[in-house]
Every structure is written in structure tokens, then in C-alpha cells.
Design an enzyme around this catalytic site. Sequence first.
Site, mmCIF file in Angstrom:
data_model
loop_
_atom_site.group_PDB
_atom_site.id
_atom_site.type_symbol
_atom_site.label_atom_id
_atom_site.label_comp_id
_atom_site.label_asym_id
_atom_site.label_seq_id
_atom_site.Cartn_x
_atom_site.Cartn_y
_atom_site.Cartn_z
ATOM 1 N N HIS A 1 -72.725 -2.831 1.531
ATOM 2 C CA HIS A 1 -73.338 -2.980 0.905
ATOM 3 C C HIS A 1 -74.515 -3.002 2.584
ATOM 4 O O HIS A 1 -75.482 -3.230 2.565
ATOM 5 C CB HIS A 1 -74.243 -4.239 0.441
ATOM 6 C CG HIS A 1 -73.744 -4.203 -0.351
ATOM 7 N ND1 HIS A 1 -73.806 -3.994 -1.681
ATOM 8 C CD2 HIS A 1 -72.986 -5.211 -1.547
ATOM 9 C CE1 HIS A 1 -72.999 -3.997 -3.316
ATOM 10 N NE2 HIS A 1 -71.947 -5.202 -3.231
ATOM 11 N N GLU B 1 -70.666 -21.081 9.914
ATOM 12 C CA GLU B 1 -70.762 -21.110 11.309
ATOM 13 C C GLU B 1 -69.559 -20.748 11.904
ATOM 14 O O GLU B 1 -69.929 -21.342 13.740
ATOM 15 C CB GLU B 1 -69.977 -22.779 10.882
ATOM 16 C CG GLU B 1 -69.726 -23.833 11.561
ATOM 17 C CD GLU B 1 -70.416 -24.120 12.377
ATOM 18 O OE1 GLU B 1 -71.921 -24.473 12.103
ATOM 19 O OE2 GLU B 1 -70.368 -25.128 13.337
ATOM 20 N N LYS C 1 -71.522 -20.779 16.206
ATOM 21 C CA LYS C 1 -70.186 -21.692 17.158
ATOM 22 C C LYS C 1 -70.472 -20.253 18.581
ATOM 23 O O LYS C 1 -70.342 -20.870 19.542
ATOM 24 C CB LYS C 1 -68.855 -21.963 17.071
ATOM 25 C CG LYS C 1 -68.353 -23.175 16.126
ATOM 26 C CD LYS C 1 -69.215 -24.520 16.804
ATOM 27 C CE LYS C 1 -70.990 -24.667 16.606
ATOM 28 N NZ LYS C 1 -71.235 -24.765 16.093
ATOM 29 N N GLU D 1 -73.495 -19.946 19.911
ATOM 30 C CA GLU D 1 -74.339 -20.610 20.955
ATOM 31 C C GLU D 1 -73.517 -20.784 22.019
ATOM 32 O O GLU D 1 -73.640 -21.606 23.711
ATOM 33 C CB GLU D 1 -74.079 -21.557 19.878
ATOM 34 C CG GLU D 1 -73.259 -22.588 19.450
ATOM 35 C CD GLU D 1 -74.279 -23.480 19.001
ATOM 36 O OE1 GLU D 1 -73.424 -24.035 17.710
ATOM 37 O OE2 GLU D 1 -75.064 -24.549 18.830
ATOM 38 N N ARG E 1 -69.755 -42.416 26.332
ATOM 39 C CA ARG E 1 -69.782 -42.471 25.365
ATOM 40 C C ARG E 1 -70.267 -42.803 24.695
ATOM 41 O O ARG E 1 -69.701 -42.653 23.627
ATOM 42 C CB ARG E 1 -68.215 -43.311 24.764
ATOM 43 C CG ARG E 1 -67.229 -43.847 25.770
ATOM 44 C CD ARG E 1 -66.117 -45.130 25.751
ATOM 45 N NE ARG E 1 -66.071 -45.537 24.790
ATOM 46 C CZ ARG E 1 -64.793 -46.041 24.550
ATOM 47 N NH1 ARG E 1 -63.652 -45.031 24.861
ATOM 48 N NH2 ARG E 1 -63.938 -46.210 23.054
ATOM 49 N N TRP F 1 -72.519 -48.429 19.769
ATOM 50 C CA TRP F 1 -72.923 -47.633 18.859
ATOM 51 C C TRP F 1 -72.918 -47.655 17.552
ATOM 52 O O TRP F 1 -71.466 -47.877 17.349
ATOM 53 C CB TRP F 1 -71.719 -45.749 19.110
ATOM 54 C CG TRP F 1 -71.932 -45.020 18.139
ATOM 55 C CD1 TRP F 1 -71.204 -45.043 16.493
ATOM 56 C CD2 TRP F 1 -72.704 -43.583 18.426
ATOM 57 N NE1 TRP F 1 -71.637 -43.793 16.142
ATOM 58 C CE2 TRP F 1 -72.788 -42.962 16.909
ATOM 59 C CE3 TRP F 1 -73.774 -43.505 19.413
ATOM 60 C CZ2 TRP F 1 -73.106 -41.840 16.523
ATOM 61 C CZ3 TRP F 1 -73.983 -42.442 19.052
ATOM 62 C CH2 TRP F 1 -73.835 -41.734 17.833
ATOM 63 N N ASN G 1 -64.581 -52.665 18.362
ATOM 64 C CA ASN G 1 -64.893 -51.305 18.224
ATOM 65 C C ASN G 1 -64.021 -51.001 16.837
ATOM 66 O O ASN G 1 -62.808 -51.692 16.151
ATOM 67 C CB ASN G 1 -64.101 -50.835 18.963
ATOM 68 C CG ASN G 1 -65.111 -50.745 20.668
ATOM 69 O OD1 ASN G 1 -65.956 -51.013 20.291
ATOM 70 N ND2 ASN G 1 -64.237 -49.726 21.001
#
Length: 606
Positions: A502, A479, A483, A486, A27, A70, A96
Site C-alpha cells: 500500500h 520499537e 532504537k 535515536e 547505579r 533505589w 538489596n
Amino acid sequence: MCGIIAYTGKRQAKELLLDGLRALEYRGYDSAGLYIPESGMVKAVGPVASLVAAVPHEFLGTSGIAHTRWATHGAPKEANAHPHTDDLKKVVIVHNGIIENYKELKEMLAHKGHTFVSETDSEIVANLIAEKRKTAKSLVDAVTESLKELRGTYGLAIMAADEPGTIIAARMGSPLVLGIGESENFIASDPTPIMRHTKNVIYLNDGEIAIVTGTSYDIFTLAGASVARVPEAIDWTVEAAEKGGYEHYMEKEMMEIPEVIENTMLGRVILEEGRAKLGGLIDVAEKLKSAKRIIIVGCGTAYYAGLVGEYLIESLARVPVEVELASEFRYRNPVIEEGTIVLAVSQSGETIDTLEAMREGKRRGALTLGIVNVVGSTIARESDAGVYNHAGPEIGVASTKAFVSQLVVLALFALHLGREREMSEEDGHAFVKALTELPNHVRTIQSTRGLIEKIAPTYATTRDFLYIGRKQNYPTALEGALKLKEISYVHAEGYSAGEMKHGPLAMIDKDFPTVAIAPQDSVYEKMVSNIEEIKARSGRVFAILTEGDVYGAERADDAFFIPKTHEYLSPILAVIPLQFFAYYISLAKGLPIDKPRNLAKSVTVE
Ligand code: F6R
């Protein structure tokens, strides 16, 4: 995100708890700790292995609680690691979630003489229960009374030093599951650490409390009503459990987005006033009010989030914004005048270019701010002030939920600045309303992702893609293209749709498809014209449209619908199908989605 494991039964708890912590490592965490009433508490920063080395060989007891942390409040250090106890070490908890009103409670408890050793919100809960226990009939009554005073989210496992063998679990917003065994019971934040011992589980619902011993469990509500619950059998494999039943971390993280948006906004929106309240910026409030210019720096996805931020901040707050790739800014001899803010956006808080760009801003006298997900990271520590994302750990290399949370923080930041300046209360209300609707809108999108799953394989052999959008969805196009690049290794270019004539229009033919982000906003008609121009050149178009847009859908080859929202929040919704699109194409190509070749999650070298 943080993990909880608790045990009560006949076996020695130490090894069971340490094994449970190892099972929770996936986690993501920065420190860990455990507590066994008869033996005490041990904590360590770093991997569970460091904790294992720190726990004495003889650490006896047949019940205990343990945690992987975390960081959300306070840097990763031993004092901030869980378990936490009250100042008299009578009540011990693992937690948590985020307690929103912890500052008020801390003040109230300090007045009553409590002292604190950590910077966490969680330590307040242990002290609050200890305070209530002075007058309550039982530990569980003290817990119930305390929970009624908490605002925010919690998954809690609670023990008292003088009641070994009994663990109280409580849930509000942060998942908790009971594992029901033979003369032993478990409590955990997810089934992973308990499924090697028992497959019989009970998921607690929000507002429920459980008193658990080795031989019994009683569940009731905050109002005191008893809840009858029969254990259900889980048939997950350990591997599936780590990914929450999903095939990849990326998919799991995309599916967490509604909850991430809620967490990012938790305690930061004042509904009645149509305002945002960003605790991390209180110390620089005056400087923010007089800011003359904001320069946003970031890399990759974080940079694209910054580009959306530019639209949000300029439109809501009327403060001039520039967005710059951190790797360029740091070498550019930038002009920084009085009233300039350099705002670094970074999921990891460790990206070297972003860090150096922020340092460059600081050297030149700018106020530096950070929007960072990893608490205690270098950018978080070195910036003058900032806002945490609270998106939880992102394990998939391709950023998904962190990008969305960056957009949400930037929206809150723009709202905050705007309402301090010219933005009207009415506009503030409308914006806040739109923000609070986002989690459900994302759930709607997720429920129809099957459509993307169906069409993505039909594009799986395509070599090149164009992504187009305008205004605030121009960065969404960038973006979306990133995605795809990658995780599927397919060439994809993001373009402002207005730029088509253009140059890029020359590339369009039947083998060069375009993903067009065209929600019904102030540039919708222009986007439709761009789609028609592409269609006229035999280009295939996959359009992201507003629900019910039959006109747009008729002009595209494939369409996916997103709910209507405030124009400047639409990238938050429009990016979700693009993330799924990249995911399903990569899946169809059989690529390692979570760990694409040549890429690392945190880029700490130039
Ligand atoms: C893309 C991605 C990267 C990061 C970039 C910055 O999916 O994850 O482009 O956004 O490397 O990383 P952070 O946000 O950690 O500074």
C-alpha cells in the site's frame, strides 16, 4: 539499583563509607544512609551530598554499613531509606533485592510485638533477625535461621549494636563482593567502592554467608558447610566498574535483561495454578474483574510496549483494548464509560503527557492503573493501583531493559485478567512455562550477539531503513526502528508488513534495506512472502527468524535466530537483536550511545 558498602578495620569508617556511597552513585538512587555502631544512624533523601551534610563532624567508629536506595517498596523518604533496624535498635541491616514473603513475615512479627516504621520489605529482615537472636546462640546463628525463612532475593550486610567490628554478609540473587585488605575488609554490592582500597576480592555465591571482621573472613553455606575461597585480583578501572565492565550503560542494561525478567516476575507467578499474582492490583481486584475496556496510554517505547500489550490482553483475557499515544489522548475528548480502565505505561513515571493522559482518564471516571519502573514517581502515586517493573535504574537514554520489563508486566497482567475470565488452566500453565523460559532464551540470544556485531558495521553507512513485522511483532518493528533512529541518527521506519503493497514497497531498492521480524508464528508464511517481494525488488533483508529456520534464512541476506517461544511473548525475544543492532551501528559510527543528541531520559515538559 541499590548499592551497599560496608567497612571494618582500623581506620575511621565515616569517610570511607561516604566515599563508597559516592562511588555507588552511578547505579542510580533516591536516598542514602549509614550506620556506625558507636555513633548511630543517619539517613537522607536525595543525593549523597545531602547525607554528607547531615552526618555530624564527630561520627566515630571503625566499622559500619551504608547504602544507596533505589525504591522498590515504599516511596523515597527518610523512613524507607537504609539502614534499617529492628524496633529495639539492636540489629541493623542494609539490603538489596526484594523479599517476596515480607507481608507474611511482617504479620508474624507484629503478632510477637514488633513495630515498624517503614513501608519496606527490608525492615522485616532486621526484626526477624532480632527475634531469632532472642534464642539463638550467636548473631550469625540468628542470621542463618532468619535467611532460611526468607523468599526472594537479597544481598545483605548486617551488624549488631553490641558487636561493633563484625559484619555479616549474605547473598541470594543480589550480588555481593568482599574486598580483602591489610587489617581491614570491605563488603559491597560491586567492586567500584572498594577497588580504590584493595584489588583483592571474593564474590559471594548465592546461598553463602560471610562473617567479616577487620582481620578475618569466614564463608559458609546456609546449610552450615564451610567454604574455602581465595581472593582474586581485579584489574578494572573505576570507570569500567561503574558500567559493570561494559563500554556503555546501554550495553550493560541490555545484558541485564535476563535478570530483569526474573526480577519482574519474582513472586508474581503461581506455577502450580498457571496464574499471575500482582500484589499492586489486589485493592482493585473486583473492578478489574468487571472491566469492559482498557485504554493503554504511553509515549515512545512505552507506547510500543502498550501495543504489544493490546495483543496480549485481547488474546488472553478477551477484554477490548485501545492503545493511544498519551500526547494525543489527553487532547482528544475521549469517551470513557463505566468499566473503562486507563492504564499508563511509563518507565520514569514522570512523562508529562502520560501523566496528563492518566489524569484525564481519572477526571472522566476511569479506574487508573500504572506500569511504572520508578517507585514513588508521580504516575505511581496518582494512579489508583499499579505494578512496578523492578527493572532497576535505566541510565542509557534509549530504553532497553525497561521496555522488556514493560512487556513482561503486560504479559503477567494479561495472564492475570485471562485466568480470572475464560483462560483455561492448561493455557495458563503453558503461558507461565513460556514466561519462565524467557531469561534463558535471552541469555542464548546474548551469547550469539557477536553475529550482529559483525554485520552491523556493514549497514553503518545506510541512510534509510525499513522495519517490518506483523501482529504482535508489528510493534517490535516500530520499537526496532525507534532504537536505530535515536542512537544512530539514521532514518528508520517501522511498518506493518501487510502495508508494504500500500505504499512503502515503492521505496525499496538495493540501498534501502529492510529488517524483517519473522519468527515462526501464525503469520510466518505471510512474512516470508513480504521478504520475497522485497528481494524481488533488489532490497537487502536482515531477518529475525526462529532457531533452525533454514527456509527463512535462505530468503534473507542476513539472518539472526531467536529461540521459539509463545507467539505473544515473541516480541520480548525479537527486540533484543534489534537493540543490539542499533547499538552496534551507533558504535560503528562513533556516536554518544548513552546520551544521544537532543534527547533526555525523562520528558517532563510537553
Ligand atoms: C526510547 C525512549 C522513549 C521513552 C518515552 C517515555 O528509547 O526511551 O521513547 O520510552 O520518552 O518515557 P517513560 O517510559 O519514562 O514515560
